[in-house]
Design an enzyme around this catalytic site. Structure first.
Site, PDB file in Angstrom:
ATOM      1  N   GLY A 140       0.845  -1.185   0.000  1.00 37.38           N
ATOM      2  CA  GLY A 140       0.000   0.000   0.000  1.00 37.38           C
ATOM      3  C   GLY A 140       0.880   1.234   0.000  1.00 37.38           C
ATOM      4  O   GLY A 140       2.030   1.188   0.457  1.00 37.38           O
TER       5      GLY A 140
ATOM      6  N   GLN B 253       2.934   9.870   1.505  1.00 35.77           N
ATOM      7  CA  GLN B 253       4.220   9.166   1.441  1.00 35.77           C
ATOM      8  C   GLN B 253       5.038   9.515   0.202  1.00 35.77           C
ATOM      9  O   GLN B 253       6.222   9.175   0.127  1.00 35.77           O
ATOM     10  CB  GLN B 253       3.997   7.646   1.484  1.00 35.77           C
ATOM     11  CG  GLN B 253       3.435   7.169   2.811  1.00 35.77           C
ATOM     12  CD  GLN B 253       3.274   5.667   2.822  1.00 35.77           C
ATOM     13  OE1 GLN B 253       2.281   5.145   2.331  1.00 35.77           O
ATOM     14  NE2 GLN B 253       4.263   4.955   3.334  1.00 35.77           N
TER      15      GLN B 253
ATOM     16  N   CYS C   1       6.128  -0.224   7.287  1.00 35.87           N
ATOM     17  CA  CYS C   1       5.705   0.916   6.479  1.00 35.87           C
ATOM     18  C   CYS C   1       6.908   1.402   5.664  1.00 35.87           C
ATOM     19  O   CYS C   1       8.012   1.488   6.187  1.00 35.87           O
ATOM     20  CB  CYS C   1       5.215   2.030   7.409  1.00 35.87           C
ATOM     21  SG  CYS C   1       4.684   3.512   6.544  1.00 35.87           S
ATOM     22  N   LEU C   2       6.661   1.725   4.397  1.00 36.29           N
ATOM     23  CA  LEU C   2       7.758   2.199   3.545  1.00 36.29           C
ATOM     24  C   LEU C   2       8.343   3.511   4.057  1.00 36.29           C
ATOM     25  O   LEU C   2       9.479   3.840   3.741  1.00 36.29           O
ATOM     26  CB  LEU C   2       7.272   2.359   2.097  1.00 36.29           C
ATOM     27  CG  LEU C   2       6.886   1.057   1.382  1.00 36.29           C
ATOM     28  CD1 LEU C   2       6.249   1.365   0.031  1.00 36.29           C
ATOM     29  CD2 LEU C   2       8.088   0.146   1.211  1.00 36.29           C
TER      30      LEU C   2
ATOM     31  N   HIS D 134      -4.311   0.949   7.779  1.00 38.96           N
ATOM     32  CA  HIS D 134      -2.950   1.503   7.829  1.00 38.96           C
ATOM     33  C   HIS D 134      -2.826   2.673   6.845  1.00 38.96           C
ATOM     34  O   HIS D 134      -2.322   3.742   7.193  1.00 38.96           O
ATOM     35  CB  HIS D 134      -1.931   0.396   7.503  1.00 38.96           C
ATOM     36  CG  HIS D 134      -0.514   0.863   7.437  1.00 38.96           C
ATOM     37  ND1 HIS D 134       0.453   0.448   8.330  1.00 38.96           N
ATOM     38  CD2 HIS D 134       0.112   1.725   6.597  1.00 38.96           C
ATOM     39  CE1 HIS D 134       1.602   1.041   8.040  1.00 38.96           C
ATOM     40  NE2 HIS D 134       1.432   1.814   6.981  1.00 38.96           N
ATOM     41  N   GLU D 135      -3.321   2.460   5.615  1.00 38.43           N
ATOM     42  CA  GLU D 135      -3.223   3.521   4.601  1.00 38.43           C
ATOM     43  C   GLU D 135      -4.123   4.700   4.951  1.00 38.43           C
ATOM     44  O   GLU D 135      -3.748   5.857   4.774  1.00 38.43           O
ATOM     45  CB  GLU D 135      -3.575   2.975   3.210  1.00 38.43           C
ATOM     46  CG  GLU D 135      -2.652   1.874   2.700  1.00 38.43           C
ATOM     47  CD  GLU D 135      -1.183   2.232   2.817  1.00 38.43           C
ATOM     48  OE1 GLU D 135      -0.821   3.407   2.615  1.00 38.43           O
ATOM     49  OE2 GLU D 135      -0.377   1.333   3.128  1.00 38.43           O
TER      50      GLU D 135
ATOM     51  N   HIS E 164      -2.593   7.142   7.241  1.00 37.89           N
ATOM     52  CA  HIS E 164      -1.655   8.090   6.609  1.00 37.89           C
ATOM     53  C   HIS E 164      -2.368   9.388   6.228  1.00 37.89           C
ATOM     54  O   HIS E 164      -1.780  10.466   6.282  1.00 37.89           O
ATOM     55  CB  HIS E 164      -1.018   7.488   5.354  1.00 37.89           C
ATOM     56  CG  HIS E 164       0.172   6.620   5.638  1.00 37.89           C
ATOM     57  ND1 HIS E 164       1.313   7.083   6.240  1.00 37.89           N
ATOM     58  CD2 HIS E 164       0.397   5.306   5.383  1.00 37.89           C
ATOM     59  CE1 HIS E 164       2.189   6.094   6.355  1.00 37.89           C
ATOM     60  NE2 HIS E 164       1.665   5.003   5.847  1.00 37.89           N
TER      61      HIS E 164
HETATM   62 ZN   LIG Z   1       2.584   3.176   5.838  1.00 36.23          ZN
END
Ligand SMILES: [Zn+2]
Length: 183
Positions: free
Chosen positions: A45, A50, A98-99, A140-141, A144
């Site tokens: 995701g 991000q 998470c990236l 999670h997304e 953000h």
């Molecule tokens: Zn993330």
């Protein structure tokens, strides 16, 4: 085109996000770039903030995880202007990463089912119920877009132990296989 990923400590990850204008002519290209960036960095995701865009959208493709979580088969979505309408009562704890926080993986407790509403890229409103890993990725997304990172939800004791790692990230000491933007 792959975009650099903004790392913990950058302001955009905590910024207020704007509703997406479906008529924005740059939107299809941004969605394409989000997918490309997510695939190139092995994520499941990726949300607007991000990649430095404080906009209410994210992409998901968790199909690769179907051997571990069968419910994710074919779970590929472009999610625009989402809201979570309902949370189920059952909470489950699972490891997340998470990236924007490379090198960190921690258990996070979340509801195992949710009902959500969002727009697709063609502007259609979609309503669906998600469970298991699908519900986890979506939440999670979605976080953000609210300026929330998964480490905010880690139990306080564990978060204390993470402080060193988080400080390093926010000082720009990042070890990632993809391009990044640090504070
Ligand atoms: Zn993330």
């Amino acid at each position: 085109m792959t975009l650099p990923i903004y790392i913990y400590g950058t302001e955009v990850l905590r910024a207020e996000t704007k509703e997406v204008d479906l008529k924005d002519e740059h939107l299809p290209k941004l969605v394409e770039d989000l997918f490309e960036t997510m695939y190139a960095s092995d994520g499941v995701g990726l949300a607007g903030p991000q990649v430095g865009k404080a906009m209410r959208l994210f992409v998901i493709d968790a199909d690769d995880l179907k051997d571990i979580y069968p419910e994710t088969a074919g779970f590929k979505r472009t999610v625009i202007n989402p809201s979570i309408l309902e949370f189920g009562n059952e909470q489950v704890s699972m490891d997340e990463g998470c990236l924007s926080l490379p090198g960190i993986s921690e258990p996070v407790k979340r509801p195992s089912t949710i009902r959500v509403k969002y727009q697709s890229l063609d502007g259609e409103w979609v309503e669906e119920e998600l469970s298991g890993f699908k519900a986890r990725v979506f939440q999670h997304e979605y976080d953000h877009l609210e300026g929330v990172l998964f480490t905010d939800k880690v139990a306080p004791m564990r978060r204390q132990l993470l402080r060193g790692k988080l400080n390093k990230l926010s000082k720009g000491k990042v070890d990632a296989s993809y391009r990044t933007v640090t504070k």
